[in-house]
Design a protein around this motif. Sequence first.
Motif, PDB file in Angstrom:
ATOM      1  N   UNK A 204       0.830  -1.204   0.000  1.00  0.00           N
ATOM      2  CA  UNK A 204       0.000   0.000   0.000  1.00  0.00           C
ATOM      3  C   UNK A 204       0.866   1.256   0.000  1.00  0.00           C
ATOM      4  N   UNK A 205       1.908   1.243   0.802  1.00  0.00           N
ATOM      5  CA  UNK A 205       2.796   2.402   0.898  1.00  0.00           C
ATOM      6  C   UNK A 205       3.447   2.729  -0.437  1.00  0.00           C
ATOM      7  N   UNK A 206       3.746   1.705  -1.207  1.00  0.00           N
ATOM      8  CA  UNK A 206       4.373   1.927  -2.500  1.00  0.00           C
ATOM      9  C   UNK A 206       3.434   2.677  -3.453  1.00  0.00           C
ATOM     10  N   UNK A 207       2.140   2.503  -3.288  1.00  0.00           N
ATOM     11  CA  UNK A 207       1.167   3.207  -4.113  1.00  0.00           C
ATOM     12  C   UNK A 207       1.086   4.689  -3.807  1.00  0.00           C
ATOM     13  N   UNK A 208       1.500   5.071  -2.614  1.00  0.00           N
ATOM     14  CA  UNK A 208       1.444   6.486  -2.207  1.00  0.00           C
ATOM     15  C   UNK A 208       2.384   7.319  -3.074  1.00  0.00           C
ATOM     16  N   UNK A 209       3.537   6.782  -3.404  1.00  0.00           N
ATOM     17  CA  UNK A 209       4.507   7.518  -4.229  1.00  0.00           C
ATOM     18  C   UNK A 209       3.893   7.996  -5.539  1.00  0.00           C
ATOM     19  N   UNK A 210       3.161   7.119  -6.210  1.00  0.00           N
ATOM     20  CA  UNK A 210       2.566   7.475  -7.504  1.00  0.00           C
ATOM     21  C   UNK A 210       1.506   8.559  -7.326  1.00  0.00           C
ATOM     22  N   UNK A 211       0.697   8.451  -6.287  1.00  0.00           N
ATOM     23  CA  UNK A 211      -0.345   9.453  -6.050  1.00  0.00           C
ATOM     24  C   UNK A 211       0.269  10.828  -5.785  1.00  0.00           C
ATOM     25  N   UNK A 212       1.325  10.862  -4.989  1.00  0.00           N
ATOM     26  CA  UNK A 212       1.984  12.136  -4.695  1.00  0.00           C
ATOM     27  C   UNK A 212       2.647  12.687  -5.948  1.00  0.00           C
ATOM     28  N   UNK A 213       3.270  11.823  -6.730  1.00  0.00           N
ATOM     29  CA  UNK A 213       3.880  12.253  -7.992  1.00  0.00           C
ATOM     30  C   UNK A 213       2.821  12.874  -8.914  1.00  0.00           C
ATOM     31  N   UNK A 214       1.676  12.213  -9.022  1.00  0.00           N
ATOM     32  CA  UNK A 214       0.598  12.741  -9.864  1.00  0.00           C
ATOM     33  C   UNK A 214       0.129  14.104  -9.362  1.00  0.00           C
ATOM     34  N   UNK A 215      -0.014  14.256  -8.050  1.00  0.00           N
ATOM     35  CA  UNK A 215      -0.441  15.534  -7.479  1.00  0.00           C
ATOM     36  C   UNK A 215       0.596  16.626  -7.756  1.00  0.00           C
ATOM     37  N   UNK A 216       1.856  16.284  -7.661  1.00  0.00           N
ATOM     38  CA  UNK A 216       2.925  17.264  -7.949  1.00  0.00           C
ATOM     39  C   UNK A 216       2.878  17.705  -9.404  1.00  0.00           C
ATOM     40  N   UNK A 217       2.645  16.767 -10.318  1.00  0.00           N
ATOM     41  CA  UNK A 217       2.579  17.124 -11.744  1.00  0.00           C
ATOM     42  C   UNK A 217       1.381  18.022 -12.012  1.00  0.00           C
ATOM     43  N   UNK A 218       0.250  17.747 -11.366  1.00  0.00           N
ATOM     44  CA  UNK A 218      -0.924  18.608 -11.520  1.00  0.00           C
ATOM     45  C   UNK A 218      -0.641  20.007 -10.984  1.00  0.00           C
TER      46      UNK A 218
END
Length: 59
Positions: free
Chosen positions: A30-44
């Motif tokens: 689950x923790x590994x999935x957090x990285x992608x979500x934060x990356x997506x938010x940063x790109x937005x």
Amino acid sequence: MQVKLKQARQTAKAAEACAEAGRLEEAVQLSMGIDQLIYDAERLHDAATLLGQMITADR
């Protein structure tokens, strides 16, 4: 952006619950999935900032 951050927060809570229950492998996954979500938010955020700069430059 807020949706991605909310999803990251919910995922972090789920990972914490798994870790506290001794399900460490699931918590790590689950923790590994957090990285992608934060990356997506940063790109937005980057895109919104760039658009703002472009609009300001056109004035």
